[in-house]
Motif scaffolding. Structure first.
Motif, PDB file in Angstrom:
ATOM      1  N   ARG A   1       0.863  -1.182   0.000  1.00 30.07           N
ATOM      2  CA  ARG A   1       0.000   0.000   0.000  1.00 30.07           C
ATOM      3  C   ARG A   1       0.900   1.233   0.000  1.00 30.07           C
ATOM      4  NH1 ARG A   1      -5.238   1.089   0.369  1.00 30.07           N
ATOM      5  NH2 ARG A   1      -5.997   2.954   1.419  1.00 30.07           N
ATOM      6  N   MET A   2       0.688   2.100  -0.980  1.00 31.25           N
ATOM      7  CA  MET A   2       1.552   3.251  -1.184  1.00 31.25           C
ATOM      8  C   MET A   2       0.792   4.544  -0.888  1.00 31.25           C
ATOM      9  SD  MET A   2       4.299   1.672  -2.202  1.00 31.25           S
ATOM     10  CE  MET A   2       5.335   2.919  -2.967  1.00 31.25           C
ATOM     11  N   THR A   3       1.556   5.578  -0.597  1.00 34.09           N
ATOM     12  CA  THR A   3       1.015   6.922  -0.382  1.00 34.09           C
ATOM     13  C   THR A   3       1.599   7.865  -1.423  1.00 34.09           C
ATOM     14  OG1 THR A   3       0.736   6.580   1.998  1.00 34.09           O
ATOM     15  CG2 THR A   3       0.833   8.848   1.224  1.00 34.09           C
ATOM     16  N   VAL A   4       0.732   8.635  -2.057  1.00 32.46           N
ATOM     17  CA  VAL A   4       1.165   9.646  -3.024  1.00 32.46           C
ATOM     18  C   VAL A   4       1.216  10.989  -2.303  1.00 32.46           C
ATOM     19  CG1 VAL A   4       0.689  10.784  -5.218  1.00 32.46           C
ATOM     20  CG2 VAL A   4       0.147   8.361  -4.919  1.00 32.46           C
ATOM     21  N   TRP A   5       2.401  11.614  -2.360  1.00 36.11           N
ATOM     22  CA  TRP A   5       2.592  12.958  -1.819  1.00 36.11           C
ATOM     23  C   TRP A   5       2.514  13.925  -2.997  1.00 36.11           C
ATOM     24  CZ3 TRP A   5       4.618  14.128   3.382  1.00 36.11           C
ATOM     25  CH2 TRP A   5       4.629  13.005   4.215  1.00 36.11           C
ATOM     26  N   ALA A   6       1.349  14.527  -3.176  1.00 37.75           N
ATOM     27  CA  ALA A   6       1.116  15.428  -4.311  1.00 37.75           C
ATOM     28  C   ALA A   6       1.359  16.872  -3.887  1.00 37.75           C
ATOM     29  CB  ALA A   6      -0.301  15.270  -4.844  1.00 37.75           C
ATOM     30  N   GLN A   7       2.018  17.623  -4.747  1.00 39.68           N
ATOM     31  CA  GLN A   7       2.298  19.037  -4.489  1.00 39.68           C
ATOM     32  C   GLN A   7       1.255  19.887  -5.211  1.00 39.68           C
ATOM     33  OE1 GLN A   7       6.408  19.355  -5.797  1.00 39.68           O
ATOM     34  NE2 GLN A   7       7.116  19.228  -3.695  1.00 39.68           N
TER      35      GLN A   7
ATOM     36  N   GLN B   1      -8.576   8.415  -2.701  1.00 36.06           N
ATOM     37  CA  GLN B   1      -9.306   9.535  -2.096  1.00 36.06           C
ATOM     38  C   GLN B   1      -8.349  10.321  -1.213  1.00 36.06           C
ATOM     39  OE1 GLN B   1     -12.673   7.892  -0.011  1.00 36.06           O
ATOM     40  NE2 GLN B   1     -13.925   7.762  -1.848  1.00 36.06           N
ATOM     41  N   VAL B   2      -8.546  11.625  -1.185  1.00 40.63           N
ATOM     42  CA  VAL B   2      -7.680  12.496  -0.399  1.00 40.63           C
ATOM     43  C   VAL B   2      -7.812  12.136   1.078  1.00 40.63           C
ATOM     44  CG1 VAL B   2      -7.227  14.869   0.302  1.00 40.63           C
ATOM     45  CG2 VAL B   2      -7.799  14.358  -2.082  1.00 40.63           C
ATOM     46  N   ARG B   3      -6.666  11.865   1.706  1.00 39.22           N
ATOM     47  CA  ARG B   3      -6.656  11.496   3.126  1.00 39.22           C
ATOM     48  C   ARG B   3      -6.244  12.646   4.028  1.00 39.22           C
ATOM     49  NH1 ARG B   3      -2.265   9.547   6.131  1.00 39.22           N
ATOM     50  NH2 ARG B   3      -1.113   9.009   4.245  1.00 39.22           N
ATOM     51  N   GLN B   4      -5.323  13.480   3.555  1.00 37.92           N
ATOM     52  CA  GLN B   4      -4.791  14.514   4.434  1.00 37.92           C
ATOM     53  C   GLN B   4      -4.183  15.633   3.597  1.00 37.92           C
ATOM     54  OE1 GLN B   4      -1.704  13.087   7.025  1.00 37.92           O
ATOM     55  NE2 GLN B   4      -1.731  14.886   8.351  1.00 37.92           N
ATOM     56  N   VAL B   5      -4.337  16.859   4.099  1.00 39.38           N
ATOM     57  CA  VAL B   5      -3.667  18.033   3.526  1.00 39.38           C
ATOM     58  C   VAL B   5      -2.764  18.592   4.625  1.00 39.38           C
ATOM     59  CG1 VAL B   5      -3.923  20.295   2.461  1.00 39.38           C
ATOM     60  CG2 VAL B   5      -5.615  18.513   2.012  1.00 39.38           C
ATOM     61  N   LEU B   6      -1.462  18.520   4.413  1.00 38.37           N
ATOM     62  CA  LEU B   6      -0.538  18.979   5.445  1.00 38.37           C
ATOM     63  C   LEU B   6      -0.653  20.490   5.625  1.00 38.37           C
ATOM     64  CD1 LEU B   6       2.647  16.842   4.744  1.00 38.37           C
ATOM     65  CD2 LEU B   6       0.669  16.330   6.160  1.00 38.37           C
ATOM     66  N   PRO B   7      -0.643  20.966   6.873  1.00 35.73           N
ATOM     67  CA  PRO B   7      -0.897  22.396   7.107  1.00 35.73           C
ATOM     68  C   PRO B   7       0.242  23.311   6.690  1.00 35.73           C
ATOM     69  CG  PRO B   7      -0.404  21.276   9.171  1.00 35.73           C
ATOM     70  CD  PRO B   7      -0.492  20.209   8.132  1.00 35.73           C
TER      71      PRO B   7
ATOM     72  N   GLN C   1       1.423  19.862   0.497  1.00 38.88           N
ATOM     73  CA  GLN C   1       1.448  18.421   0.306  1.00 38.88           C
ATOM     74  C   GLN C   1       0.058  17.848   0.593  1.00 38.88           C
ATOM     75  OE1 GLN C   1       3.835  16.700  -0.908  1.00 38.88           O
ATOM     76  NE2 GLN C   1       5.709  17.889  -0.625  1.00 38.88           N
ATOM     77  N   VAL C   2      -0.481  17.143  -0.407  1.00 42.55           N
ATOM     78  CA  VAL C   2      -1.773  16.469  -0.273  1.00 42.55           C
ATOM     79  C   VAL C   2      -1.507  14.966  -0.376  1.00 42.55           C
ATOM     80  CG1 VAL C   2      -4.083  16.195  -1.207  1.00 42.55           C
ATOM     81  CG2 VAL C   2      -2.961  18.430  -1.290  1.00 42.55           C
ATOM     82  N   LEU C   3      -1.996  14.205   0.616  1.00 46.62           N
ATOM     83  CA  LEU C   3      -1.693  12.784   0.715  1.00 46.62           C
ATOM     84  C   LEU C   3      -2.932  11.951   0.426  1.00 46.62           C
ATOM     85  CD1 LEU C   3       0.672  14.161   2.245  1.00 46.62           C
ATOM     86  CD2 LEU C   3       0.604  12.268   3.868  1.00 46.62           C
ATOM     87  N   PHE C   4      -2.729  10.876  -0.331  1.00 49.96           N
ATOM     88  CA  PHE C   4      -3.771   9.863  -0.513  1.00 49.96           C
ATOM     89  C   PHE C   4      -3.098   8.518  -0.741  1.00 49.96           C
ATOM     90  CE2 PHE C   4      -2.863  11.502  -4.726  1.00 49.96           C
ATOM     91  CZ  PHE C   4      -2.851  10.382  -5.537  1.00 49.96           C
ATOM     92  N   ASP C   5      -3.821   7.446  -0.392  1.00 48.77           N
ATOM     93  CA  ASP C   5      -3.274   6.089  -0.398  1.00 48.77           C
ATOM     94  C   ASP C   5      -3.885   5.284  -1.537  1.00 48.77           C
ATOM     95  OD1 ASP C   5      -2.006   6.868   1.977  1.00 48.77           O
ATOM     96  OD2 ASP C   5      -3.736   6.201   3.169  1.00 48.77           O
ATOM     97  N   VAL C   6      -3.126   4.272  -1.983  1.00 42.19           N
ATOM     98  CA  VAL C   6      -3.589   3.413  -3.066  1.00 42.19           C
ATOM     99  C   VAL C   6      -2.984   2.029  -2.862  1.00 42.19           C
ATOM    100  CG1 VAL C   6      -1.671   4.104  -4.569  1.00 42.19           C
ATOM    101  CG2 VAL C   6      -3.762   3.177  -5.574  1.00 42.19           C
ATOM    102  N   ASP C   7      -3.773   0.995  -3.149  1.00 41.20           N
ATOM    103  CA  ASP C   7      -3.279  -0.379  -3.047  1.00 41.20           C
ATOM    104  C   ASP C   7      -2.307  -0.678  -4.182  1.00 41.20           C
ATOM    105  OD1 ASP C   7      -4.763  -0.941  -0.774  1.00 41.20           O
ATOM    106  OD2 ASP C   7      -6.529  -1.541  -1.934  1.00 41.20           O
ATOM    107  N   ASN C   8      -1.352  -1.552  -3.892  1.00 45.41           N
ATOM    108  CA  ASN C   8      -0.327  -1.935  -4.861  1.00 45.41           C
ATOM    109  C   ASN C   8      -0.155  -3.449  -4.850  1.00 45.41           C
ATOM    110  OD1 ASN C   8       1.799  -1.659  -6.728  1.00 45.41           O
ATOM    111  ND2 ASN C   8       3.313  -1.460  -5.090  1.00 45.41           N
ATOM    112  N   PRO C   9      -1.194  -4.193  -5.260  1.00 38.18           N
ATOM    113  CA  PRO C   9      -1.119  -5.658  -5.129  1.00 38.18           C
ATOM    114  C   PRO C   9      -0.101  -6.305  -6.055  1.00 38.18           C
ATOM    115  CG  PRO C   9      -3.098  -5.017  -6.325  1.00 38.18           C
ATOM    116  CD  PRO C   9      -2.489  -3.755  -5.825  1.00 38.18           C
TER     117      PRO C   9
END
Length: 411
Positions: A236-242, A272-278, A290-298
């Motif tokens: 399971r990976m997390t995307v750190w989007a700018q 789905q968006v999980r967190q927006v770092l303040p 930084q906007v974080l969301f998770d995705v499965d990586n089977p």
């Protein structure tokens, strides 16, 4: 001079009739301006210079684009709590390990000797406690005997007091030794824990993504634990989007988001968006959040540090009536707002019409009311374009006439 040459010279010296030349010039100029006889000349119409496109049905998505980096959702840096020499490393880069798997071993010689010494000291204290306990029991018996004899006046009061003090002192010594035994047991437990720490196990299942130490290296754990390996769960990976400061107000928790990678541009992962770092970071004077969301990586297609082309979905319409945004000629052009377009009919007639917009993107808009599928809307030209084209044609005709007159005067 030969007769043939003299004949040619006489022909060249004969004057050319100017009316014939003038007629030929005028005829050629007329052909150039009006066209060759029999050639069709296009007639100007209202639709000349108008570019129109048909209203079609399509899926429309209003997105916020961003760039991101992939990181494992769960990762841990495994180090050592004690100092020592790394005797053996049991894993390699990229190896998948289960939880509690043996990763590395430190040299346990010194720690094993410390454990042996602590155990010996504990046994010595236990022996002393046993000896003091026997003496305390004997002193207690003598004190109780003297208490019985004092009633019969067989012993003196002084002897009774001495036996009582000896009994209490022996009991106190037993308690002191018991405390020393407890302390020795605690020290032994710490030494045994340090000895067990020479065998380093995986705290979680995952993949070895980094190795920071080598066999034979001396690791010193004075203020900070030296890192030996890093383990990450790549399932399971997390995307750190700018996201820029202009777009981050439109980001909401739970917002649908998708992305693709450079290696597989036609495959999209959903999340789905999980967190927006303040706190933002500034890159080349550009404020990014930084906007974080998770995705499965089977299947393991996603790897750490991969670049991601991210699209945050603000609005989505399926099977919507879609026209180019260049067709809008009035209104604000914003979603859920009225606007105006020009409809081109089959007979070339233009009709101004008010439409209601739905989803709006940079290039296309959804029309929820005011147009039907198959109608054509003007994207360039239109009434203003037709008037402009007519003015250009009117300005061009006098220029051509002037040119013809000038050419005629030259003759």
């Amino acid at each position: 001079m030969t007769p043939i040459l003299m004949t040619r010279l006489r022909l060249l010296a004969r004057p050319v009739q100017r009316p014939l030349l003038l007629g030929l010039a005028v005829a050629g100029l007329a052909v150039a301006i009006l066209g060759w006889p029999g050639r069709s000349v296009s007639k100007s119409s209202v639709a000349d210079g108008v570019v129109a496109q048909s209203v079609l049905r399509a899926d429309l998505v209003d997105e916020i684009a961003a760039l991101g980096t992939l990181q494992p959702l769960r990762s841990v840096e495994v180090g050592t709590q004690i100092s020592g020499q790394l005797r053996r490393l049991h894993v390699q880069l990229g190896q998948t390990v289960p939880a509690q798997a043996l990763l590395a071993e430190l040299d346990p010689t010194l720690l094993q000797a410390r454990v042996d010494a602590s155990r010996a000291g504990l046994r010595h204290l236990q022996a002393q406690w046993l000896d003091r306990s026997v003496q305390a029991e004997l002193a207690m018996q003598q004190w109780q005997r003297n208490r019985s004899l004092i009633r019969a006046e067989a012993v003196s009061e002084e002897l009774l007091q001495a036996s009582s003090a000896a009994a209490r002192s022996s009991a106190a010594q037993v308690q002191a030794l018991a405390a020393q035994i407890a302390q020795a047991e605690a020290n032994l437990g710490a030494d045994e824990a340090s000895l067990r720490a020479t065998r380093i196990h995986a705290p979680m299942a995952g993949t070895v993504v980094a190795i920071n130490a080598r066999e034979g290296q001396t690791l010193v754990a004075n203020q900070q634990a030296p890192v030996i390996v890093r383990i990450a769960d790549l399932g399971r990976m997390t995307v750190w989007a700018q996201v820029t400061e202009a777009d981050v107000p439109h980001i909401r928790l739970g917002m649908p988001v998708s992305f693709s990678t450079l290696g597989e541009p036609h495959r999209r992962w959903q999340g789905q968006v999980r967190q927006v770092l303040p706190m933002p970071e500034s890159v080349n004077n550009v404020v990014l959040y930084q906007v974080l969301f998770d995705v499965d990586n089977p299947d393991g297609a996603l790897r750490p540090q991969m670049s991601a082309q991210v699209s945050f979905v603000r609005q989505h319409a399926e099977g919507a009536l879609v026209v180019p945004r260049s067709a809008l000629q009035g209104g604000t052009g914003e979603a859920q707002a009225p606007s105006k377009v020009q409809v081109l009919h089959d007979d070339g007639r233009l009709e101004a019409r008010t439409v209601q917009l739905g989803v709006v993107t940079r290039s296309r808009v959804q029309v929820v009311a005011g147009l039907a599928e198959g109608e054509r809307v003007v994207t360039a030209g239109g009434a203003a374009g037709a008037a402009r084209d007519g003015a250009d044609r009117k300005a061009a005709k006098p220029a051509q006439t002037t040119t013809a007159t000038t050419a005629f005067k030259r003759f």
